[in-house]
Design a protein around this motif. Structure first.
Motif, PDB file in Angstrom:
ATOM      1  N   VAL A 250       0.851  -1.184   0.000  1.00 34.91           N
ATOM      2  CA  VAL A 250       0.000   0.000   0.000  1.00 34.91           C
ATOM      3  C   VAL A 250       0.891   1.241   0.000  1.00 34.91           C
ATOM      4  CG1 VAL A 250      -1.780   1.307   1.209  1.00 34.91           C
ATOM      5  CG2 VAL A 250      -1.853  -1.195   1.209  1.00 34.91           C
ATOM      6  N   VAL A 251       0.741   2.057  -1.032  1.00 33.70           N
ATOM      7  CA  VAL A 251       1.535   3.277  -1.168  1.00 33.70           C
ATOM      8  C   VAL A 251       0.613   4.472  -0.989  1.00 33.70           C
ATOM      9  CG1 VAL A 251       3.049   4.640  -2.650  1.00 33.70           C
ATOM     10  CG2 VAL A 251       3.130   2.144  -2.755  1.00 33.70           C
ATOM     11  N   GLN A 252       0.743   5.160   0.141  1.00 34.96           N
ATOM     12  CA  GLN A 252      -0.016   6.384   0.352  1.00 34.96           C
ATOM     13  C   GLN A 252       0.720   7.553  -0.293  1.00 34.96           C
ATOM     14  OE1 GLN A 252      -2.023   6.955   4.197  1.00 34.96           O
ATOM     15  NE2 GLN A 252      -1.059   5.068   4.874  1.00 34.96           N
ATOM     16  N   VAL A 253      -0.041   8.451  -0.897  1.00 33.45           N
ATOM     17  CA  VAL A 253       0.551   9.559  -1.649  1.00 33.45           C
ATOM     18  C   VAL A 253       0.473  10.846  -0.837  1.00 33.45           C
ATOM     19  CG1 VAL A 253       0.491  10.891  -3.793  1.00 33.45           C
ATOM     20  CG2 VAL A 253      -0.105   8.454  -3.817  1.00 33.45           C
ATOM     21  N   LYS A 254       1.638  11.429  -0.596  1.00 36.62           N
ATOM     22  CA  LYS A 254       1.785  12.669   0.163  1.00 36.62           C
ATOM     23  C   LYS A 254       2.373  13.734  -0.762  1.00 36.62           C
ATOM     24  CE  LYS A 254       4.489  14.348   4.156  1.00 36.62           C
ATOM     25  NZ  LYS A 254       5.480  13.901   5.198  1.00 36.62           N
ATOM     26  N   VAL A 255       2.029  14.969  -0.531  1.00 34.35           N
ATOM     27  CA  VAL A 255       2.538  16.068  -1.369  1.00 34.35           C
ATOM     28  C   VAL A 255       3.159  17.128  -0.467  1.00 34.35           C
ATOM     29  CG1 VAL A 255       1.993  17.775  -3.144  1.00 34.35           C
ATOM     30  CG2 VAL A 255       0.697  15.626  -3.040  1.00 34.35           C
ATOM     31  N   VAL A 256       4.378  17.554  -0.816  1.00 39.53           N
ATOM     32  CA  VAL A 256       5.036  18.633  -0.083  1.00 39.53           C
ATOM     33  C   VAL A 256       5.496  19.695  -1.074  1.00 39.53           C
ATOM     34  CG1 VAL A 256       5.812  17.109   1.765  1.00 39.53           C
ATOM     35  CG2 VAL A 256       7.338  17.568  -0.166  1.00 39.53           C
ATOM     36  N   ARG A 257       5.655  20.894  -0.568  1.00 38.27           N
ATOM     37  CA  ARG A 257       6.199  21.989  -1.377  1.00 38.27           C
ATOM     38  C   ARG A 257       7.583  22.353  -0.835  1.00 38.27           C
ATOM     39  NH1 ARG A 257       3.729  25.207  -4.708  1.00 38.27           N
ATOM     40  NH2 ARG A 257       1.676  24.730  -3.836  1.00 38.27           N
ATOM     41  N   LEU A 258       8.550  22.457  -1.738  1.00 37.79           N
ATOM     42  CA  LEU A 258       9.916  22.793  -1.370  1.00 37.79           C
ATOM     43  C   LEU A 258      10.121  24.294  -1.508  1.00 37.79           C
ATOM     44  CD1 LEU A 258      12.636  21.535  -0.529  1.00 37.79           C
ATOM     45  CD2 LEU A 258      13.221  21.412  -2.961  1.00 37.79           C
ATOM     46  N   THR A 259      10.370  24.948  -0.382  1.00 36.52           N
ATOM     47  CA  THR A 259      10.579  26.398  -0.366  1.00 36.52           C
ATOM     48  C   THR A 259      11.813  26.715   0.464  1.00 36.52           C
ATOM     49  OG1 THR A 259       8.175  26.732  -0.469  1.00 36.52           O
ATOM     50  CG2 THR A 259       9.530  28.639   0.139  1.00 36.52           C
ATOM     51  N   ASN A 260      12.788  27.350  -0.175  1.00 38.41           N
ATOM     52  CA  ASN A 260      14.037  27.716   0.512  1.00 38.41           C
ATOM     53  C   ASN A 260      14.675  26.522   1.220  1.00 38.41           C
ATOM     54  OD1 ASN A 260      13.720  30.437  -0.266  1.00 38.41           O
ATOM     55  ND2 ASN A 260      12.411  30.842   1.514  1.00 38.41           N
ATOM     56  N   GLY A 261      14.624  25.380   0.568  1.00 43.81           N
ATOM     57  CA  GLY A 261      15.252  24.186   1.103  1.00 43.81           C
ATOM     58  C   GLY A 261      14.453  23.450   2.147  1.00 43.81           C
ATOM     59  N   HIS A 262      13.250  23.921   2.466  1.00 42.87           N
ATOM     60  CA  HIS A 262      12.412  23.289   3.482  1.00 42.87           C
ATOM     61  C   HIS A 262      11.131  22.746   2.851  1.00 42.87           C
ATOM     62  CE1 HIS A 262      14.957  24.798   6.737  1.00 42.87           C
ATOM     63  NE2 HIS A 262      14.959  25.972   6.128  1.00 42.87           N
ATOM     64  N   GLU A 263      10.703  21.576   3.318  1.00 45.10           N
ATOM     65  CA  GLU A 263       9.482  20.958   2.816  1.00 45.10           C
ATOM     66  C   GLU A 263       8.300  21.310   3.709  1.00 45.10           C
ATOM     67  OE1 GLU A 263      10.014  16.773   2.431  1.00 45.10           O
ATOM     68  OE2 GLU A 263      11.528  16.941   0.843  1.00 45.10           O
ATOM     69  N   LYS A 264       7.194  21.689   3.091  1.00 47.52           N
ATOM     70  CA  LYS A 264       5.961  21.978   3.808  1.00 47.52           C
ATOM     71  C   LYS A 264       4.852  21.135   3.212  1.00 47.52           C
ATOM     72  CE  LYS A 264       2.816  25.727   5.118  1.00 47.52           C
ATOM     73  NZ  LYS A 264       2.517  27.179   4.987  1.00 47.52           N
ATOM     74  N   VAL A 265       4.105  20.450   4.083  1.00 45.79           N
ATOM     75  CA  VAL A 265       3.028  19.576   3.609  1.00 45.79           C
ATOM     76  C   VAL A 265       1.958  20.396   2.900  1.00 45.79           C
ATOM     77  CG1 VAL A 265       1.206  17.975   4.308  1.00 45.79           C
ATOM     78  CG2 VAL A 265       3.458  17.867   5.400  1.00 45.79           C
ATOM     79  N   VAL A 266       1.544  19.930   1.733  1.00 48.62           N
ATOM     80  CA  VAL A 266       0.478  20.567   0.957  1.00 48.62           C
ATOM     81  C   VAL A 266      -0.829  19.869   1.306  1.00 48.62           C
ATOM     82  CG1 VAL A 266      -0.398  21.013  -1.360  1.00 48.62           C
ATOM     83  CG2 VAL A 266       2.058  21.192  -0.909  1.00 48.62           C
ATOM     84  N   SER A 267      -1.862  20.648   1.621  1.00 47.37           N
ATOM     85  CA  SER A 267      -3.137  20.043   2.018  1.00 47.37           C
ATOM     86  C   SER A 267      -4.136  20.048   0.860  1.00 47.37           C
ATOM     87  CB  SER A 267      -3.713  20.772   3.231  1.00 47.37           C
ATOM     88  OG  SER A 267      -3.799  22.170   2.979  1.00 47.37           O
TER      89      SER A 267
END
Length: 274
Positions: free
Chosen positions: A188-205
């Protein structure tokens, strides 16, 4: 491979000349009695003065709740045409080539608080009934469908790579733990999305739905064109082809990479956007 999708909050009603739903035509026809029970309970709840509160619905979707009152008489159309919203806009399940539509109908299952599961080609009416509803006469719908399916759904997934694009509420109907995944050889592969900003990842909702839709579109096109992906490793190997489809849909290069983590049948695919 199986791809699990949530339904959309918004629905596009079928044209009035379409015939009503036939429960025996849906995937897993043995669930007809459970679907009938939920549908009847939904009709009753939708006729209640506090229907919007009972169904956790706002005034914006009052029209959907109103249609619930005559659910069994409502015109039906393929689920891929009924469900709308950012995920389905990204997935583009309607209007594709016949081989892509056929692949999607075979490999995609859409979770539903009302129907349990449907295929993209299954004919359903527009409705309002989220999985997190505690429906009078039925109870919480997530556990209801989990009980209705018991172990049969897990057995149907045996040996499969399952790409899970559902939200948490819809995962309540089925989400195997590591022990079950290993016993039935399920990945089971759950799909997560993050945004890379200034070298840091932030979870996208919210916008994550769109990215999951784009991934679905890429998997459907790849599968329909003959690419076979059977395990998480092959999913990683297929990324260049999948990313090309996603970037083509975006018209620009907003997808910078992906990361696969996990093991023992429980995985997370993180799409990294910029």
């Amino acid at each position: 491979m199986r791809i699990l999708l949530p339904p959309s909050e918004g629905k596009t009603p079928a044209s009035p000349d379409r015939a009503p739903i036939r429960l025996d035509s849906l995937v897993y026809p043995h669930l007809a009695d459970q679907r009938l029970a939920v549908g009847d309970a939904l009709q009753a709840a939708s006729n209640h003065p506090d229907a919007l509160t009972i169904l956790g619905a706002g005034q914006r979707v009052a029209g959907d709740v109103y249609r619930n009152r005559t659910l069994w008489q409502q015109p039906a159309a393929p689920a891929r045409d009924i469900y709308t919203g950012v995920l389905y806009a990204g997935a583009q399940l309607s209007g594709g080539r016949p081989r892509h539509l056929a692949w999607a109908d075979k490999h995609i299952l859409i979770a539903s608080g009302l129907w349990g599961w449907v295929r993209p080609g299954d004919r359903i009416p527009a409705y309002r009934c989220a999985m997190n509803v505690d429906l009078p006469g039925i109870g919480p719908l997530g556990p209801y469908w989990r009980r209705a399916l018991k172990n049969t759904f897990t057995q149907q997934m045996e040996g499969e790579l399952v790409v899970d694009c559902r939200s948490g509420a819809y995962q309540k109907a089925w989400m195997p733990n590591a022990r079950v995944c290993q016993e039935y050889a399920i990945d089971v592969v759950q799909v997560k999305v993050v945004r890379l900003t200034n070298g840091h990842e932030k979870v996208v909702s919210h916008n994550a739905k769109h990215w999951r839709g784009l991934l679905t579109q890429a998997l459907v096109k790849a599968g329909g064109d003959g690419l076979t992906i059977n395990d998480p490793g092959e999913l990683v190997e297929a990324q260049p082809q999948l990313f090309a489809t996603i970037r083509g849909s975006l018209g620009s290069d907003h997808l910078s990479g992906a990361r696969l983590e996990g093991g023992d049948g429980c995985w997370t695919l993180t799409l990294i956007t910029a």
